[in-house]
Structure formats: C-alpha cells, structure tokens
Design a protein around this motif. Structure first.
Motif, PDB file in Angstrom:
ATOM      1  N   PHE A   1       0.713  -1.460   0.110  1.00 42.07           N
ATOM      2  CA  PHE A   1       0.051   0.119   0.062  1.00 42.07           C
ATOM      3  C   PHE A   1       0.911   1.433   0.074  1.00 42.07           C
ATOM      4  O   PHE A   1       0.736   2.263  -0.765  1.00 42.07           O
TER       5      PHE A   1
ATOM      6  N   ARG B   1       2.534   1.647  -3.397  1.00 38.25           N
ATOM      7  CA  ARG B   1       1.767   2.272  -4.601  1.00 38.25           C
ATOM      8  C   ARG B   1       1.534   3.644  -4.257  1.00 38.25           C
ATOM      9  O   ARG B   1       1.377   4.550  -5.203  1.00 38.25           O
TER      10      ARG B   1
ATOM     11  N   ARG C   1       2.433   6.667  -6.785  1.00 37.19           N
ATOM     12  CA  ARG C   1       0.914   7.652  -7.238  1.00 37.19           C
ATOM     13  C   ARG C   1       1.352   9.198  -6.765  1.00 37.19           C
ATOM     14  O   ARG C   1       1.093  10.161  -7.774  1.00 37.19           O
TER      15      ARG C   1
ATOM     16  N   ARG D   1      -0.257   8.851   3.611  1.00 41.39           N
ATOM     17  CA  ARG D   1      -1.557   8.625   4.484  1.00 41.39           C
ATOM     18  C   ARG D   1      -1.205   7.097   5.148  1.00 41.39           C
ATOM     19  O   ARG D   1      -0.818   6.244   4.734  1.00 41.39           O
TER      20      ARG D   1
ATOM     21  N   THR E   1      -4.977   1.892   5.201  1.00 48.89           N
ATOM     22  CA  THR E   1      -6.247   1.702   5.445  1.00 48.89           C
ATOM     23  C   THR E   1      -6.899   0.247   5.684  1.00 48.89           C
ATOM     24  O   THR E   1      -8.092   0.293   5.475  1.00 48.89           O
ATOM     25  N   GLY E   2      -6.096  -0.463   5.540  1.00 49.10           N
ATOM     26  CA  GLY E   2      -6.472  -1.918   5.730  1.00 49.10           C
ATOM     27  C   GLY E   2      -7.142  -2.282   7.115  1.00 49.10           C
ATOM     28  O   GLY E   2      -7.151  -1.398   8.128  1.00 49.10           O
TER      29      GLY E   2
ATOM     30  N   GLU F   1      -8.980  13.276   0.302  1.00 50.49           N
ATOM     31  CA  GLU F   1      -8.384  12.037  -0.068  1.00 50.49           C
ATOM     32  C   GLU F   1      -8.590  10.906   1.033  1.00 50.49           C
ATOM     33  O   GLU F   1      -8.516   9.729   0.607  1.00 50.49           O
ATOM     34  N   GLU F   2      -8.525  11.252   2.114  1.00 52.91           N
ATOM     35  CA  GLU F   2      -8.841  10.092   3.330  1.00 52.91           C
ATOM     36  C   GLU F   2     -10.340  10.077   3.603  1.00 52.91           C
ATOM     37  O   GLU F   2     -10.870  11.118   4.218  1.00 52.91           O
TER      38      GLU F   2
ATOM     39  N   TYR G   1     -12.375  -1.590  -3.073  1.00 55.61           N
ATOM     40  CA  TYR G   1     -11.118  -1.141  -2.086  1.00 55.61           C
ATOM     41  C   TYR G   1     -10.082  -2.365  -2.626  1.00 55.61           C
ATOM     42  O   TYR G   1      -8.940  -1.916  -2.829  1.00 55.61           O
TER      43      TYR G   1
ATOM     44  N   GLU H   1      -8.241   3.717  -4.694  1.00 55.59           N
ATOM     45  CA  GLU H   1      -7.015   4.046  -4.879  1.00 55.59           C
ATOM     46  C   GLU H   1      -6.552   4.957  -6.239  1.00 55.59           C
ATOM     47  O   GLU H   1      -5.853   5.681  -6.488  1.00 55.59           O
TER      48      GLU H   1
ATOM     49  N   TYR I   1      -8.106   7.246  -0.349  1.00 57.59           N
ATOM     50  CA  TYR I   1      -7.589   6.500   0.660  1.00 57.59           C
ATOM     51  C   TYR I   1      -8.727   6.119   1.441  1.00 57.59           C
ATOM     52  O   TYR I   1      -9.016   6.894   2.536  1.00 57.59           O
ATOM     53  N   VAL I   2      -9.263   5.075   1.392  1.00 55.68           N
ATOM     54  CA  VAL I   2     -10.676   4.549   1.983  1.00 55.68           C
ATOM     55  C   VAL I   2     -10.466   3.590   3.214  1.00 55.68           C
ATOM     56  O   VAL I   2      -9.832   2.700   3.011  1.00 55.68           O
ATOM     57  N   THR I   3     -10.985   3.954   4.243  1.00 55.41           N
ATOM     58  CA  THR I   3     -11.046   2.961   5.410  1.00 55.41           C
ATOM     59  C   THR I   3     -12.590   2.468   5.613  1.00 55.41           C
ATOM     60  O   THR I   3     -13.561   3.436   5.438  1.00 55.41           O
TER      61      THR I   3
END
Lengths: 328, 462
Positions: free
Chosen positions: A87, A90, A94, A110, A113-114, B40-41, B59, B65, B70-72
């Motif tokens: 992650f 990547r 990006r 960031r 997010t997993g 973005e988050e 996801y 992405e 950037y997704v939780t």
C-alpha cells in the motif's frame, strides 16, 4: 571391585544430599507443579465440556482449536503487514506521478487503510486502557488525598462517589459519546473520537475505587505519625510528601489495582458496545460474522483478555514494590 | 405541518423539477476531466451484508486508490449507528438502506440532507420463518411433482398460523432491520398481500412502533443478530439481507420462504449515502468515489458473474461480512437454498450492475415514499408533485451521469452499458412483477397507493 566401591561411595554421597533434594523438590512442586496440575485439569475439563456443547455455529472450541486460531491470527497479521507495505509503495508512486503533473502538490503519506489485525487490536486496547487509567489516577489520587485530609470535604463528596461508583459503563457510554461528539469537533483530529470515548468511559468507571482507597488510606494514618508532623510543624506540602504519601502508599496501590481491574473490564465492554477499535470490537465483530471459526477466535480473545488483565495486575504490584522501597 | 408550506412552494414551480434534471444532464455532455479529489482520506461504514460488496471490491481491486482516494471501511453495529455516523461526519459515506436517505430528508426519524449518487444493487433479501412456523405453514402450500413446495410462497400460507397464535393469545412477532428499511416494506408487502395486517405507524401521535391494528408485530433487530434472535425464540420470522437467511439454513434454525426477487422482481435495495454538504464541499471526491463504485459493481456482474467466487472470498474476510465462504456463496453465485436440500437457481438473486442497477432512478425513491405513506410513516396525503420533488432531492442521477460520462471518456466502460443520459427521465416503465400482480407506475404515486387492499389511502389519517 573398584567399581563397586565407587558406587557405594557415590550412593553414600547421594543419600546425604537426598534430604536436601527432597526439600527442594517439594518446594518446587508447590511453586510449579501444583499450578501446572491445576491448569492441566482445567484444560482437560475444558476439552470434555467443549466436546459436549454443540452450538448452531458448530462445536464449542476446545483448547486445540483455540491454539490453532492463535496461529491463524498471527498469519493474518503477517499477511496484513505485507499488504500494508504494498500500500505504501503504491502510494509513493502515485504521489510521484501527481507531483510530476502538478508541481505545487505537496505529497502526503496516509496511514494504511486496511483492517486491524488481532495484534493491532491488542495494542489499541492496551493504549486505551492505560490512557484512561492514568487520567483516572491523575484525578483520583490528589482528590483522594485531599478528601483523606479533610473530613468535611469527604462528607461532601462521599455521597456522589457512592452513587456513581456502581454505574455500569453501558450507562456512561451513550452520554460520553454524545458529549464528545458535541465538544470534540475538528477536521483533522489528533486522536480519534472513538479513542476519546473509550478512554473517558474507562476513566469514569475506574476513578471511584482509587478515590475511595486513597481517602481511606490517608485518613487512617497512624496518629503517632500525625503527631510527629505537628511537633515538627511541617508545612502542608511537606506533611503530604513526607508523612501522608509514604504511609498511605499501600492503600493507594490497592485502589489502583482495583481500578485497573475495573478499567480493563469496562474497556472491553465499551469497545463491544460502541464498536470502538480494540479487543472488544474484535469479539463483537467475530460474533456478528457467525463464521464456523468465530467461536474459536472469540475464545482466543477471551484467553488473551484474561492474560493481559493478569499481567496488568502484576504490573501494578511490581510498581507498588518499587514505590514502597523505603519500607523494605 | 412544514410539509404543507414546502408543498405550497413546490406548486409554483412544478416544471422546474424536470427542467433542472435535464439541465444538469446536458452539463455532462461536456467532456471534462475530473479534478483531483479535495478530500483523499475517507471512512465508509457498512453493515455485514453481502450487498456491501461494491465497497469491498472497490477497495480490494484498488478502484478507490486509482481515484486517489484512501478509504477505510468500517463495519457498523446497526443501521441507526451507521446513519448517525454519516450525519455527524464520523463517516464520510455509507452503504445505506434505500429508505434511509429518503426518510432523513423528509424528517422521519433523524432529519438530515442525505443524498445518493449511486444505487448499490437489486434484490438480495429473503423472508425466513422458524422451523416451528414452517412446519405449520407447510400443509397450506401446494407441492410440485417432486414433492417440493411450489414457489413463490405467499403469505396466505402463513395467515392461518398467525390466526392460530392470535387466538391462543400469543403475539406473532417478526423481525426487520430498521423502520425505513427495504426489509420492513418487503415484509409488510408480503404479509399484506396475503391478508395479514402488519400495522400502521402514527408519527404525528408519537407512535413509531408501527403496530397499530397489527396482526403480525414487527420490530427492529440488526441484520447479523437475526439468526440468534430467531434461535432465542424472540421472533418467529424475519426479513433480512444475505447471508443471514442462508445462515439460518446452515444453522438449521429456520427456513427462508420467499425471496424479495419473488415479492418484487428486480427491486432496488441499498444505496450509497453521503450528506449533501459533503457532495457540495467535495465535488471531485464525490464523482471519484462514484466512479470507483460503478467500476466495482460492473466487476461484480462482469462475464455473467464470473468474478463472483472471488467476490465471495473477499466478503468472507473477517473485516467484511466474515461468514463462511459456503454460506455467502449460496446466494452470491446465483442459487438459493430454501428448506435444507431445496436448492434452486436464482441467477438474479444479487444484481449489482446489469439492468442499470447502479443508476439512481427517481421511481425507485418514489416507491419507498409510497410505502411510507401506505403504512402511515407519512401521516398525511401528499400530491404527486411532492413525491417527485422529494425523490429528486435525494436521488442524484446528475452526479451519477458525470461519473459515468468520465468512465466512458476514459474508455473504462462503454456508453451502451449505461442508460442513455440524454433521454433518461429517471422513471422506469410501469413495473409488473409484484407478488400481488399490482402494477407500479412511479409517475402516479397516489394512484398506486389506492390499489392496495391493506394500507392507508387518500384522505386516511390515523
């Protein structure tokens, strides 16, 4: 011939040592063997009971299934770490691409997010419980000392403590959640709301035993010591430092041990109820998943929760021994 | 009531609605690249159900992405917690019951302006009854040549059972997931079609239990808790999304009697909800997340569901739905197991993209509003225009069209797979496949409400 004499010599030497060895072994058996037997009996009983309980999600997990789950949970953690590394990689490509396209853009890394693995959840819970507990101690110990010194303050506050002490975290949680949501408003918060919610709930539930024990400890200091302080005309601050604190440390620590026990239990309940990150959320998520592995995973969490609770208690005990060194 | 004042304003400009929609659609014809996301988050909420799949897929397949998002993704305890999360900003968006944004917008329950640019799926629910109730229903159901019951099973078979319970003085309790859930309306629809009264709501009198005049008493239970609540005997049946009906079969505690596909073929189910404020503040982010979700939905249906086994694997991860692979696979891969061993093909049990499943049709929103009126959640009569206006406030095909157009421009999805945005009115042609054979025409909501035997009609007030 020579061999026989040497043997008899050796056996003589052994027999003289024997009594010492027997005493040693009997002490060792008390310290190690009996707990070992206790645990073994427990495991056997657990296996037998587990085999005879059939839930709609399959058989109740026995020790073997739980140990197997620990392996799985660890594997999941490793796999998730690999995903996290990918992650970040990547993300960097990006970011670089965007900077190439838009030079004014300031790239930002960031957080991953997993999902949070079992190990992550353990760490989250530990951080939360310690934060809540330290906050409670910071409030409770000075207040308790003050109450112990002043009978009138004690009389004034005691009813409030008695009323709030038995309140369950389940009752505090909705209030805390709503108040925090109303007051803690920020576009880019330093810590998450859920953390604050869990922490404050823990504080609200664990503050009371500490206040009570500290107050009792302080108010029951030996009259002779108080007289010494009066004779020496110690200033109030020195009085607290030199007389009150050392004398009431055992009671303060008893209060802290009680509180930490409460704090740990409350935290797990709060996390389950509010779905705040931590071991409680792990348990509730697994219950909701209803997978055939869920029960074993919950049982694994239960073992870990118990073990951590035990370690926390030992930790405070060790701290107490260290803090009251002058009494040894 | 404040609805009346709103209505007065709306009478003045009945045409603006259609004008506004067509104006916003023409904008999309301009080929413009979508800018970078403002935020973005993001954190999205969901409930452990298979129809959250587009979010999980977006996801896991990296679609979020690729949009620079950037997704939780976070499971929520129940629909109320999820809705509050979106309203108070703890969540940026969520997998929602289609009724939730609509109810929030008209102020039923919590008042908030929630919109949806993306409809998540069609079908996906079923009604399950306990083994005991099933045993009593079974004699009332006709059998096929192979001895298996004839489907669809109507609530007519349940009616004598409910009457027996009532005669014995026992309340007939059933579970649904939320007062404005698809499941509540589907269960009510099915019961009422079989002559069982599911009860009215009377919010103006403070009655939100929905049990006035009820023969079957419906109450709220969060989806994942349905099987254990049924097992505990608190309820005798429930309506819920997958995998919680198949779970009952696997656990041997209940029997699904009817799927929502049989109650209303290709009915709209979940939507992706965000606040209107979010969409205004972060327009690029909104379009980008819609793009990612559309791509995920397409992936789920691609090549005749070829990707479904992989999707099931994703969903069975403990951080998504978490149930066993086999349980989720049952409905996701196009079969459905009714009574244990009675496995039947339902290829469209879960539809994520085909039949324009992701397009937010006004007529879908209006159907929910008609059911809210039918059961008293909307206490007073509203003119047809009000239904259309309200639908247009919540359902935002304009955002969808922008996202879709940019996907077409990027050659990711061909234009033929989307509705024709130049001519699309947002109203599906009158739909016929309901279990009671009543035809639904979204342009005539009041006339539709009049067609039901059980339910409030024009002029009725509790």
């Amino acid at each position: 011939m020579t061999s026989i004499t040497s043997i008899s010599k050796a056996s003589f030497l052994q027999s003289s040592r024997l009594t010492g060895v027997i005493m040693y072994v009997s002490q060792l058996s008390k310290a190690l063997l009996l707990p070992f037997i206790g645990i073994a009996v427990f495991l056997v009983l657990w296996s037998i009971t587990a085999n005879s309980i059939n839930t709609s999600l399959g058989q109740f997990p026995g020790p073997v299934a739980v140990v197997g789950q620990f392996g799985n949970l660890y594997q999941e953690h490793v796999a998730e770490r690999e995903k996290a590394a990918a992650f970040y990689e990547r993300q960097e490509t990006r970011n670089a691409a965007r900077v190439a396209k838009e030079p004014t853009y300031e790239p930002k890394i960031r957080n991953y997010t997993g999902k949070e693995t079992f190990l992550d959840q353990i760490i989250t819970s530990l951080i939360t419980v310690m934060s809540g507990f330290v906050l409670a101690a910071v409030i409770a110990i000075p207040l308790g000392i003050w109450m112990g010194l002043s009978r009138s303050l004690q009389a004034a506050i005691n009813p409030i403590i008695q009323i709030f002490k038995p309140v369950s975290p389940l009752a505090w949680l909705p209030l805390v959640t709503m108040v925090v949501s109303a007051l803690y408003v920020s576009d880019d918060p330093v810590v998450s709301k859920s953390f604050i919610n869990s922490m404050l709930t823990v504080t609200l539930c664990s503050v009371w035993p500490m206040i009570i024990n500290t107050a009792i400890g302080v108010s029951s200091i030996d009259q002779d010591l108080l007289n010494v302080s009066k004779v020496l005309r110690l200033s109030p601050l020195t009085h607290v430092n030199k007389i009150v604190l050392p004398a009431s440390i055992p009671m303060i620590f008893t209060g802290m041990r009680l509180s930490l026990g409460v704090a740990w239990m409350v935290l797990i309940a709060a996390e389950m109820l509010a779905q705040n990150p931590g071991l409680g959320k792990f348990v509730w998520d697994e219950f909701q998943n209803g997978s055939s592995e869920s029960l074993a995973r919950i049982m694994a969490a239960v073992v870990v929760i118990g073990f951590i609770g035990f370690l926390l208690d030992r930790g405070i005990l060790a701290l107490q021994n260290w803090a009251s060194w002058d009494k040894a | 009531m404040n609805w009346k004042t709103k209505f007065a304003q709306q009478l003045v400009k009945p045409l603006l609605f259609t004008l506004g929609v067509s104006a916003s659609l023409t904008v999309t014809a301009v080929n413009a690249e979508v800018g970078f996301p403002e935020k973005e988050e993001l954190k999205f909420g969901f409930i452990k159900l298979t129809d959250m799949a587009p979010i999980a897929v977006a996801y896991e397949k990296g679609y979020f992405e690729e949009e620079g998002l950037y997704v939780t993704i976070e499971a929520q305890a129940n629909w109320k917690v999820l809705l509050d999360g979106v309203i108070d900003g703890r969540l940026d968006g969520a997998h929602m019951l289609a009724g939730q944004p609509i109810a929030a917008t008209i102020g039923y329950g919590t008042q908030a302006n929630i919109i949806t640019p993306f409809s998540m799926d069609l079908n996906g629910n079923a009604i399950t009854v306990s083994n005991e109730v099933w045993a009593k229903m079974k004699p009332n159901i006709a059998k096929q040549d192979d001895g298996k019951p004839v489907h669809p099973i109507k609530a007519d078979a349940l009616k004598p059972v409910v009457e027996e319970y009532i005669a014995a003085g026992k309340p007939f309790n059933m579970g649904m997931v939320f007062p404005v859930s698809t499941h509540n309306y589907e269960l009510r629809y099915w019961l009422a079609a079989g002559g069982i009264h599911p009860g009215f709501y009377a919010p103006h009198k403070g009655d939100t239990s929905g049990q006035i005049n009820a023969q079957a008493l419906l109450s709220v239970t969060p989806p994942p808790q349905m099987p254990s609540t049924l097992e505990a005997g608190t309820i005798y049946g429930y309506c819920v999304g997958e995998p919680w009906n198949q779970q009952a079969v696997f656990k041997g505690i209940g029997v699904p009697v009817v799927t929502d596909y049989e109650i209303w073929k290709d009915n709209p189910e979940k939507v992706f909800g965000i606040t209107e404020e979010f969409a205004q503040k972060y327009p690029n982010t909104t379009i980008r997340l819609t793009r990612a979700l559309i791509r995920a939905a397409k992936w789920l249906d691609d090549n005749n569901n070829a990707n479904r086994p992989e999707a099931v694997k994703i969903l069975s991860q403990s951080n998504y739905v978490g149930a066993d692979y086999e349980v989720i696979a049952n409905s996701m891969t196009g079969t459905f197991e009714y009574e244990k061993g009675d496995k039947r093909a339902v290829p469209d049990f879960n539809v994520f993209f085909r039949y324009n499943a992701t397009y937010p049709y006004y007529s879908d929103a209006i159907w929910y509003l008609t059911q809210m009126r039918r059961w008293g959640q909307i206490a007073e009569d509203m003119p047809d225009e009000w239904y259309k206006e309200t639908a247009a406030k919540v359902y935002r095909p304009d955002i969808y069209a922008k996202a879709a157009q940019s996907l077409i421009d990027d050659k990711l999805i061909s234009a033929s797979e989307f509705p024709n945005f130049a001519t699309e009115t947002g109203f599906k042609a009158p739909q016929q496949h309901f279990i009671d054979d009543i035809v639904y025409d979204g342009t005539q909501p009041n006339a539709y409400i009049e067609k039901f035997t059980i339910g409030l009609k024009q002029g009725d007030k509790l």
